[in-house]
Motif scaffolding. Structure first.
Motif, PDB file in Angstrom:
ATOM      1  N   VAL A   4       0.839  -1.201   0.000  1.00  0.00           N
ATOM      2  CA  VAL A   4       0.000   0.000   0.000  1.00  0.00           C
ATOM      3  C   VAL A   4       0.874   1.251   0.000  1.00  0.00           C
ATOM      4  O   VAL A   4       0.658   2.183  -0.772  1.00  0.00           O
ATOM      5  N   CYS A   5       1.906   1.263   0.834  1.00  0.00           N
ATOM      6  CA  CYS A   5       2.803   2.430   0.911  1.00  0.00           C
ATOM      7  C   CYS A   5       3.555   2.629  -0.398  1.00  0.00           C
ATOM      8  O   CYS A   5       3.705   3.754  -0.868  1.00  0.00           O
ATOM      9  N   GLY A   6       4.030   1.541  -0.997  1.00  0.00           N
ATOM     10  CA  GLY A   6       4.747   1.640  -2.265  1.00  0.00           C
ATOM     11  C   GLY A   6       3.854   2.143  -3.381  1.00  0.00           C
ATOM     12  O   GLY A   6       4.242   3.013  -4.172  1.00  0.00           O
ATOM     13  N   SER A   7       2.640   1.595  -3.467  1.00  0.00           N
ATOM     14  CA  SER A   7       1.691   2.034  -4.489  1.00  0.00           C
ATOM     15  C   SER A   7       1.316   3.496  -4.290  1.00  0.00           C
ATOM     16  O   SER A   7       1.217   4.260  -5.246  1.00  0.00           O
ATOM     17  N   TYR A   8       1.111   3.880  -3.037  1.00  0.00           N
ATOM     18  CA  TYR A   8       0.777   5.263  -2.717  1.00  0.00           C
ATOM     19  C   TYR A   8       1.893   6.198  -3.172  1.00  0.00           C
ATOM     20  O   TYR A   8       1.633   7.239  -3.782  1.00  0.00           O
ATOM     21  N   ALA A   9       3.124   5.838  -2.882  1.00  0.00           N
ATOM     22  CA  ALA A   9       4.254   6.694  -3.242  1.00  0.00           C
ATOM     23  C   ALA A   9       4.358   6.868  -4.757  1.00  0.00           C
ATOM     24  O   ALA A   9       4.592   7.973  -5.250  1.00  0.00           O
ATOM     25  N   ILE A  10       4.151   5.801  -5.506  1.00  0.00           N
ATOM     26  CA  ILE A  10       4.230   5.873  -6.966  1.00  0.00           C
ATOM     27  C   ILE A  10       3.116   6.734  -7.533  1.00  0.00           C
ATOM     28  O   ILE A  10       3.356   7.616  -8.368  1.00  0.00           O
ATOM     29  N   VAL A  11       1.891   6.516  -7.084  1.00  0.00           N
ATOM     30  CA  VAL A  11       0.747   7.278  -7.595  1.00  0.00           C
ATOM     31  C   VAL A  11       0.878   8.749  -7.207  1.00  0.00           C
ATOM     32  O   VAL A  11       0.617   9.639  -8.004  1.00  0.00           O
ATOM     33  N   LEU A  13       3.652  10.399  -6.631  1.00  0.00           N
ATOM     34  CA  LEU A  13       4.719  10.974  -7.452  1.00  0.00           C
ATOM     35  C   LEU A  13       4.211  11.295  -8.854  1.00  0.00           C
ATOM     36  O   LEU A  13       4.503  12.356  -9.409  1.00  0.00           O
ATOM     37  N   LEU A  14       3.416  10.389  -9.423  1.00  0.00           N
ATOM     38  CA  LEU A  14       2.848  10.644 -10.752  1.00  0.00           C
ATOM     39  C   LEU A  14       1.915  11.851 -10.737  1.00  0.00           C
ATOM     40  O   LEU A  14       1.902  12.641 -11.685  1.00  0.00           O
ATOM     41  N   CYS A  15       1.136  11.996  -9.674  1.00  0.00           N
ATOM     42  CA  CYS A  15       0.251  13.166  -9.548  1.00  0.00           C
ATOM     43  C   CYS A  15       1.061  14.460  -9.491  1.00  0.00           C
ATOM     44  O   CYS A  15       0.724  15.444 -10.153  1.00  0.00           O
ATOM     45  N   LEU A  16       2.122  14.449  -8.707  1.00  0.00           N
ATOM     46  CA  LEU A  16       2.939  15.653  -8.591  1.00  0.00           C
ATOM     47  C   LEU A  16       3.651  15.982  -9.897  1.00  0.00           C
ATOM     48  O   LEU A  16       3.805  17.153 -10.254  1.00  0.00           O
ATOM     49  N   ILE A  17       4.071  14.964 -10.628  1.00  0.00           N
ATOM     50  CA  ILE A  17       4.678  15.197 -11.945  1.00  0.00           C
ATOM     51  C   ILE A  17       3.651  15.795 -12.896  1.00  0.00           C
ATOM     52  O   ILE A  17       3.942  16.738 -13.638  1.00  0.00           O
ATOM     53  N   ALA A  46      -5.221  16.334 -11.115  1.00  0.00           N
ATOM     54  CA  ALA A  46      -4.040  15.762 -10.477  1.00  0.00           C
ATOM     55  C   ALA A  46      -3.839  16.339  -9.073  1.00  0.00           C
ATOM     56  O   ALA A  46      -3.495  15.605  -8.141  1.00  0.00           O
ATOM     57  N   ALA A  47      -4.075  17.630  -8.901  1.00  0.00           N
ATOM     58  CA  ALA A  47      -3.911  18.248  -7.588  1.00  0.00           C
ATOM     59  C   ALA A  47      -4.936  17.710  -6.589  1.00  0.00           C
ATOM     60  O   ALA A  47      -4.605  17.414  -5.432  1.00  0.00           O
ATOM     61  N   HIS A  48      -6.190  17.550  -7.017  1.00  0.00           N
ATOM     62  CA  HIS A  48      -7.224  17.015  -6.131  1.00  0.00           C
ATOM     63  C   HIS A  48      -6.981  15.536  -5.826  1.00  0.00           C
ATOM     64  O   HIS A  48      -7.205  15.086  -4.701  1.00  0.00           O
TER      65      HIS A  48
END
Length: 122
Positions: A4-11, A13-17, A46-48
């Motif tokens: 869950v933490c790994g998936s959260y971090a990836i998603v 990061l993609l939102c911030l990009i 992406a921000a929301h």
């Protein structure tokens, strides 16, 4: 929880990009407000999404720590109440995690002591 933490971090990061790539004002230095360009719909989505994911992760972490603290309290027969566990887990998750790390010894074999380096008797 690690998945869950790994998936959260990836998603996240993609939102911030996506936010960074779609903001038309990123490289501008504003002298007045007339130069501001309203970002497009992808930026807002992406921000929301990023904000929603941050709140979701805060809730999941709080629930997980609440349950873990409650079980540790029961197992080691530590006095306290479930509402205290909940408040601490959501308000101070870092402190709760460090508190739980102090309760990893076998207290049937050795007793705990205050103000020692390890929290156990010497």
């Amino acid at each position: 929880m690690a998945v869950v933490c790994g998936s959260y971090a990836i998603v996240r990061l993609l939102c911030l990009i996506a936010v960074a790539l779609t903001d038309p004002n990123l490289d501008k230095h504003f002298h007045d407000k007339t130069d501001f360009i309203e970002p497009g719909w992808i930026y807002h989505i992406a921000a929301h999404l990023d904000s929603a994911l941050a709140y979701l992760m805060w809730i999941l972490t709080g629930l997980w720590l609440w349950r873990l603290r409650w079980r540790t309290r029961q197992q080691d027969r530590i006095s306290g109440h479930c509402s205290e566990d909940m408040c601490c887990s959501f308000a101070c998750p870092g402190l709760v995690a460090s508190q739980l790390l102090r309760h990893t010894a076998d207290y049937g074999q050795v007793s705990g002591r205050c103000c020692t380096r390890t929290g156990l008797e010497a």
